[in-house]
Design an enzyme around this catalytic site. Structure first.
Site, short mmCIF file in Angstrom:
data_model
loop_
_atom_site.label_atom_id
_atom_site.label_comp_id
_atom_site.label_asym_id
_atom_site.label_seq_id
_atom_site.Cartn_x
_atom_site.Cartn_y
_atom_site.Cartn_z
N GLU A 196 32.77 -5.16 9.05
CA GLU A 196 31.68 -5.55 9.67
C GLU A 196 31.87 -6.77 10.70
OE1 GLU A 196 28.17 -6.30 7.50
OE2 GLU A 196 28.10 -3.96 6.53
N GLU A 245 30.14 1.62 2.67
CA GLU A 245 29.01 0.70 1.93
C GLU A 245 27.72 1.57 1.81
OE1 GLU A 245 28.76 -3.49 2.57
OE2 GLU A 245 30.75 -3.57 2.56
C1 PNW Z 1 27.58 -5.99 3.95
N1 PNW Z 1 22.35 -5.26 8.12
O1 PNW Z 1 26.80 -6.92 5.00
C2 PNW Z 1 28.65 -6.58 3.41
O2 PNW Z 1 29.69 -5.91 3.81
C3 PNW Z 1 28.75 -6.96 2.23
O3 PNW Z 1 29.60 -8.01 1.84
C4 PNW Z 1 27.27 -7.42 1.65
O4 PNW Z 1 27.42 -7.91 0.49
C5 PNW Z 1 26.55 -6.27 1.80
O5 PNW Z 1 26.65 -5.76 2.82
C6 PNW Z 1 24.90 -6.44 1.28
O6 PNW Z 1 24.44 -7.42 2.31
C7 PNW Z 1 25.47 -6.50 5.71
O7 PNW Z 1 21.90 -5.82 9.10
C8 PNW Z 1 25.18 -7.34 6.88
O8 PNW Z 1 22.22 -3.75 8.13
C9 PNW Z 1 24.18 -6.90 7.38
C10 PNW Z 1 23.57 -5.74 7.19
C11 PNW Z 1 24.01 -4.70 6.21
C12 PNW Z 1 25.06 -5.06 5.65
#
Ligand code: PNW
Length: 495
Positions: free
Chosen positions: A172, A378
């Site tokens: 990400e 994920e």
């Molecule tokens: C991910 N969104 O972050 C990360 O890869 C993980 O480390 C984290 O724990 C997990 O999702 C849960 O937050 C994200 O805006 C950040 O859709 C932003 C988004 C989704 C996931």
């Protein structure tokens, strides 16, 4: 309701991976042990107010000391694969130069434990814990960090290449740029707004150079990267809402996927110039767009976008501060994220919309005709959990029906969308990794957003399987039964 585990298992194609995921900084703790160097995140999370509830990553899930127990819990769960990340500063304390043998040894033990348990390793090389020395030199604002990542990838390839089935170069980059450099909500805590843009290209270059390093080392595993994808949905038929959604789509989705999958930045982004942040030698673009063995996609939710300032929630539910800072800095918010009417939301405030899983996959298929096989690296949901103790048996039970339903509905939607006749049938979907194996340090949300299949008591560090864990276990058992029945039939019909 959701369909039964047996019904869902019947939709799973052969060779589809069911896995669980974590990231080093979110679970390991042991930040000062065995020669680990400091990470930018160590410093960021110690700043007052940076982490909700003042949560410290110092111990986290104590996975560094409890790794064999955690692998045993995965073995019981029955997953095909485990996605985890390397702690860069544990292996290479300053992000360049000599390696720390004790740090390398930890992942050696982890890999051996996984393979002995029949679990296939998916290794993420970079999941946000940049060594502090690199952050001090500018972090991802500095092009040199891309070369440092490639060097780290070569170290990982030499040490672990014989045992890793799947590699994810970076996780990400959009979240790192947006939260880490534009809004200051993640490490390194820079609120540079548009001046954060050079971090996009440097991360993508780091990805491409890391792919080159892995290929040069001849690792037998499959190589890919992971981007988060959120379909951007206009709030109304107002053309300005549509335009706003289009801008968000460019800024959060296409900016990161187009260079990797099409070999160029979106035209509109280049036309906007952005201080030359996206003018680069063709050679860079070739490195960034090297063919991948799979493309990793994190899908959590769609995003509803409206023009103008508003009361809306912010993507990722990350802080009211974001709206205020943006408004202040831009002299008025050009657009904002709207709450999703009548949608169920997670503890983060994220809308639960499994129907948009198919939309996300369909958009990917339409935009990227040469998309390699896709793995959903994920997906998951944070919900507050209740622990029920049965007085008679003294056993605990965590009835996380909502998380379980989230997972069932999203896996079902992904399988139906990519099945023959589905809206995203062009996509060759190879797996789904539940985020996360266990409750953990959820970045700036600290310990307040539990995503785990395993509940972690952060006082005692005891792990307790939730109902969602037992559900996934049942799903995998049903899938295995169905698969062995197919084999038995094939044998019976054999030559
Ligand atoms: C991910 N969104 O972050 C990360 O890869 C993980 O480390 C984290 O724990 C997990 O999702 C849960 O937050 C994200 O805006 C950040 O859709 C932003 C988004 C989704 C996931």
């Amino acid at each position: 309701m959701h369909i039964t585990a047996k019904e869902l298992a019947a939709l799973i194609p052969p060779d589809f991976t069911l896995g669980v995921g974590t990231a080093a900084f979110q679970i390991e703790g042991a930040l000062d042990e065995d020669g680990r160097g400091p990470a930018g995140w160590d410093v960021f999370s110690a700043k007052p107010g940076a982490i909700v509830g003042g949560g410290s990553p110092a111990v986290a899930c104590d996975h560094y000391h409890r790794m064999p127990e955690d692998v045993a819990l995965m073995k019981q769960l029955g997953v095909d694969s485990y996605r985890f990340s390397l702690s860069w500063p544990r292996i290479q304390p300053t992000g360049s130069g000599p390696v720390n043998p004790a740090g390398l040894a930890f992942y050696d033990r982890l890999l051996d434990e996984l393979l002995a348990s029949g679990i296939s390793p998916m290794m993420t090389i970079y999941h946000w814990d940049t060594p502090l020395a690199l952050d001090d030199a500018g972090g991802w604002l500095n092009r040199d960090t891309a070369y440092r990542l490639a060097e780290f990838a070569a170290i990982a390839a030499a040490a672990y290449g014989d045992r890793v089935a799947r590699w994810v170069t970076i996780n990400e980059p959009a979240t790192v740029t947006t939260n880490g450099y534009a809004l200051g909500l993640h490490s390194p805590g820079e609120a540079l707004l548009l001046k954060a843009l050079p971090t996009v290209h440097h991360q993508l270059l780091g990805h491409g150079l890391a792919v080159q390093a892995l290929r040069a080392a001849g690792v037998p595993g499959e190589i890919g990267m992971t981007n988060v994808y959120s379909p951007m949905v206009p709030n109304s038929i107002n053309p300005l809402d549509k335009l706003s959604a289009g801008i968000m789509d460019l800024a959060q989705n296409r900016l990161y996927a187009d260079p990797v999958l099409l070999g160029r930045y979106p035209d509109l982004i280049r036309a906007a110039h952005f201080f030359g942040s996206f003018e680069h030698p063709d050679e860079d673009m070739e490195i960034i767009s090297q063919p991948l063995d799979f493309y990793g996609l994190n899908y959590y939710m769609p995003t509803k976008v409206a023009v103008g300032a508003g009361e809306g929630v912010i993507p990722a539910g990350m802080a009211e501060a974001m709206g205020d800072d943006l408004t202040a800095a831009s002299g008025g918010t050009p657009f904002h994220v709207e709450a999703w009417p009548e949608a169920d939301t997670t503890a983060y405030g994220w809308p639960v919309k499994p129907d948009y899983m198919g939309v996300a996959l369909k958009e990917m298929a339409e935009r990227y005709p040469n998309l390699p096989p896709v793995i959903l690296t994920e997906g998951g949901a944070s919900f507050e959990d209740i622990i029920v103790r049965d007085e008679a048996t003294n056993r605990t039970f965590i009835p996380d029906e909502r998380r379980l339903k989230y997972l069932s509905d999203h896996i079902e939607a992904a399988l139906r969308a990519t099945a023959p006749g589905g809206e995203a049938e062009a996509i060759d979907l190879r797996g789904y990794y539940v985020w996360s194996l266990m409750d953990n340090f959820e970045w700036s949300a600290g310990y307040n957003q539990p995503f785990g299949l395993l509940h972690v008591d952060f006082q005692t560090l005891e792990r307790t399987p939730k109902a969602s864990y037992f559900w996934l276990q049942e799903l995998i058992e049903e899938r295995n039964l169905a698969a062995s029945a197919v084999v038995a039939v094939a044998r019976a019909m054999g030559p």
